[in-house]
Design a protein around this motif. Structure first.
Motif, PDB file in Angstrom:
ATOM      1  N   LYS A  35      37.124  35.234  43.722  1.00 29.48           N
ATOM      2  CA  LYS A  35      38.076  34.880  44.770  1.00 29.48           C
ATOM      3  C   LYS A  35      39.378  35.503  44.935  1.00 29.48           C
ATOM      4  O   LYS A  35      39.837  36.059  46.070  1.00 29.48           O
ATOM      5  N   LYS A  36      39.868  36.058  43.699  1.00 33.99           N
ATOM      6  CA  LYS A  36      41.225  36.624  43.687  1.00 33.99           C
ATOM      7  C   LYS A  36      40.728  38.105  44.217  1.00 33.99           C
ATOM      8  O   LYS A  36      41.635  38.585  45.071  1.00 33.99           O
ATOM      9  N   GLU A  37      39.901  38.547  43.880  1.00 35.27           N
ATOM     10  CA  GLU A  37      39.398  40.063  44.386  1.00 35.27           C
ATOM     11  C   GLU A  37      39.200  40.093  46.044  1.00 35.27           C
ATOM     12  O   GLU A  37      39.483  41.062  46.575  1.00 35.27           O
ATOM     13  N   HIS A  38      38.667  38.932  46.577  1.00 32.02           N
ATOM     14  CA  HIS A  38      38.348  38.898  47.798  1.00 32.02           C
ATOM     15  C   HIS A  38      39.210  38.129  48.816  1.00 32.02           C
ATOM     16  O   HIS A  38      38.923  37.659  49.839  1.00 32.02           O
ATOM     17  N   HIS A  39      40.250  37.537  48.344  1.00 33.66           N
ATOM     18  CA  HIS A  39      41.385  36.940  48.893  1.00 33.66           C
ATOM     19  C   HIS A  39      40.726  35.597  49.369  1.00 33.66           C
ATOM     20  O   HIS A  39      40.947  35.405  50.689  1.00 33.66           O
ATOM     21  N   LEU A  40      40.249  34.734  48.578  1.00 32.09           N
ATOM     22  CA  LEU A  40      39.418  33.826  49.003  1.00 32.09           C
ATOM     23  C   LEU A  40      40.269  32.457  48.705  1.00 32.09           C
ATOM     24  O   LEU A  40      41.227  32.551  47.806  1.00 32.09           O
ATOM     25  N   GLU A  41      40.177  31.284  49.281  1.00 27.46           N
ATOM     26  CA  GLU A  41      40.913  30.133  48.799  1.00 27.46           C
ATOM     27  C   GLU A  41      40.313  29.399  47.634  1.00 27.46           C
ATOM     28  O   GLU A  41      39.201  29.560  47.752  1.00 27.46           O
ATOM     29  N   ILE A  42      41.100  28.899  47.149  1.00 27.66           N
ATOM     30  CA  ILE A  42      40.382  28.073  45.955  1.00 27.66           C
ATOM     31  C   ILE A  42      39.697  26.907  46.250  1.00 27.66           C
ATOM     32  O   ILE A  42      38.563  26.684  45.945  1.00 27.66           O
ATOM     33  N   TYR A  43      40.129  26.074  47.223  1.00 27.53           N
ATOM     34  CA  TYR A  43      39.567  24.741  47.725  1.00 27.53           C
ATOM     35  C   TYR A  43      38.574  25.224  48.889  1.00 27.53           C
ATOM     36  O   TYR A  43      39.117  25.718  49.890  1.00 27.53           O
ATOM     37  N   ASP A  44      37.392  24.795  48.553  1.00 27.51           N
ATOM     38  CA  ASP A  44      36.035  24.814  49.570  1.00 27.51           C
ATOM     39  C   ASP A  44      35.888  23.514  50.082  1.00 27.51           C
ATOM     40  O   ASP A  44      34.731  23.096  49.169  1.00 27.51           O
TER      41      ASP A  44
END
Length: 88
Positions: A35-44
């Protein structure tokens, strides 16, 4: 079943659960890195709803399903906390 026998069985299960939860958290660390590498949110929210629905479906004793879902909400909350820490 006697109380001490029940407690012994709970202790044995707690050992197994601890190993499984530790393994789960190691995977959470990998998810955090992704998620950090792909700039994704933690909460889904969709993923969390899917997990909770899956848990309810897996419960052999449907009376326990809401309790298991509550336990999984706690697991997911702590997983998100761990993801946040890993993503700092």
């Amino acid at each position: 079943m006697e109380l001490e026998t029940c407690r012994h069985e709970i202790d044995r299960l707690d050992q197994e659960l601890t190993k499984l939860l530790e393994a789960r958290m190691k995977i959470v660390a990998q998810v955090a890195a992704y998620k950090k590498e792909h700039h994704l949110e933690i909460y889904d929210p969709r993923r969390e709803r899917a997990v909770l629905d899956k848990i309810a479906g897996l419960a052999a004793d449907k009376e326990l399903a809401p309790y298991l879902q509550t336990i999984y909400r706690c697991i997911m909350d702590e997983s998100k906390n761990y993801e946040r820490k890993r993503m700092e």
